[in-house]
Design an enzyme around this catalytic site. Structure first.
Site, PDB file in Angstrom:
ATOM      1  N   HIS A  62     -57.745  44.097 -18.523  1.00  0.00           N
ATOM      2  CA  HIS A  62     -59.718  43.322 -18.734  1.00  0.00           C
ATOM      3  C   HIS A  62     -59.955  43.288 -17.314  1.00  0.00           C
ATOM      4  O   HIS A  62     -58.912  43.304 -16.299  1.00  0.00           O
ATOM      5  CB  HIS A  62     -59.817  42.574 -19.177  1.00  0.00           C
ATOM      6  CG  HIS A  62     -60.044  43.072 -21.238  1.00  0.00           C
ATOM      7  ND1 HIS A  62     -61.065  42.642 -21.800  1.00  0.00           N
ATOM      8  CD2 HIS A  62     -59.157  44.256 -21.401  1.00  0.00           C
ATOM      9  CE1 HIS A  62     -60.831  43.144 -23.047  1.00  0.00           C
ATOM     10  NE2 HIS A  62     -59.857  44.236 -22.728  1.00  0.00           N
ATOM     11  N   GLU A  72     -61.107  40.741 -15.916  1.00  0.00           N
ATOM     12  CA  GLU A  72     -60.859  39.364 -15.795  1.00  0.00           C
ATOM     13  C   GLU A  72     -59.528  39.006 -15.351  1.00  0.00           C
ATOM     14  O   GLU A  72     -58.886  38.212 -13.985  1.00  0.00           O
ATOM     15  CB  GLU A  72     -61.332  38.367 -16.231  1.00  0.00           C
ATOM     16  CG  GLU A  72     -62.776  38.623 -16.403  1.00  0.00           C
ATOM     17  CD  GLU A  72     -63.467  39.107 -17.758  1.00  0.00           C
ATOM     18  OE1 GLU A  72     -64.873  38.768 -18.479  1.00  0.00           O
ATOM     19  OE2 GLU A  72     -62.568  40.331 -18.198  1.00  0.00           O
ATOM     20  N   CYS A 101     -63.786  38.388 -22.928  1.00  0.00           N
ATOM     21  CA  CYS A 101     -63.967  38.860 -24.007  1.00  0.00           C
ATOM     22  C   CYS A 101     -62.943  37.316 -24.746  1.00  0.00           C
ATOM     23  O   CYS A 101     -62.295  36.127 -23.742  1.00  0.00           O
ATOM     24  CB  CYS A 101     -62.975  39.716 -24.138  1.00  0.00           C
ATOM     25  SG  CYS A 101     -61.798  39.548 -23.391  1.00  0.00           S
ATOM     26  N   CYS A 161     -60.183  37.339 -22.538  1.00  0.00           N
ATOM     27  CA  CYS A 161     -59.944  36.329 -20.914  1.00  0.00           C
ATOM     28  C   CYS A 161     -60.687  35.280 -20.325  1.00  0.00           C
ATOM     29  O   CYS A 161     -60.651  34.150 -19.430  1.00  0.00           O
ATOM     30  CB  CYS A 161     -61.307  37.767 -20.471  1.00  0.00           C
ATOM     31  SG  CYS A 161     -60.822  39.802 -20.139  1.00  0.00           S
TER      32      CYS A 161
END
Length: 198
Positions: free
Chosen positions: A93, A95, A123, A126
């Site tokens: 992801h 991040e 999320c 993250c």
């Protein structure tokens, strides 16, 4: 939303419930806040860069429309974007990739003097990465509801944390017969003077 200073102790359900419940893990020297871009003193340049990274990632087909930057002392030290489909890595992801790059650039596994700007509310994975990296703040633009409306599972994953482990979509089952040997490994690590706490 105004930021909330976190209490010292938390549990998984509180950690994942909402940004207002995001809390520092077990360390009295560590605090954490997560803010949206409508309050506080976010720097619009950094959010603009995160959003541009999100747009570019989606256009290149490397992953979802998410971007992030890690900022230290008013300068971007790392950029990240969603690379899930491009790398076949479900953890890639924006991040997480930004945090990994910042740690590589700075040569350390903690980012206590850094802030993260993300094009979307992190999320649960993250958010946990932000805590483990000891970031001092996270700024985000789009919300988990915006992500859900685009077909992403962020909101549903936050809801998962509210369920008992055995009733989650991916059931988590405790094996008590192995608990003592696993705990012994942790005690050994805790007593080792060579350990690197993180």
């Amino acid at each position: 939303m105004q930021y909330n200073q976190c209490p010292v102790k938390t549990n998984t359900a509180n950690l994942l419930r909402s940004p207002a419940d995001a809390c520092g893990r077990l360390s009295p020297r560590y605090s954490f806040r997560m803010e949206n871009t409508t309050a506080g003193k976010a720097d619009a340049r950094f959010m603009a860069e995160a959003v541009a990274l999100a747009r570019n990632a989606a256009e290149r087909g490397e992953g979802g429309p998410f971007g992030a930057v890690v900022v230290r002392g008013g300068e971007i030290v790392a950029r990240g974007w969603n690379r899930v489909t491009g790398t076949n890595d479900p953890t890639a992801h924006a991040e997480v990739t930004a945090i990994r790059e910042a740690c590589r650039v700075l040569g350390r596994f903690h980012l206590e003097d850094c802030e993260l700007y993300s094009s979307c509310e992190p999320c649960p994975m993250c958010l946990a990465a932000a805590h483990w990296a000891r970031l001092k703040a996270v700024w985000y633009a789009a919300t988990r509801e915006d992500a859900a409306s685009a077909g992403f599972d962020d909101a549903a994953m936050y809801a998962e944390a509210e369920r008992p482990p055995e009733r989650r979509t991916v059931p988590c089952r405790h094996l008590p017969e192995d608990a003592e040997s696993a705990a012994a490994a942790m005690r050994g690590w805790a007593a080792d003077p060579r350990k690197k706490p993180y």
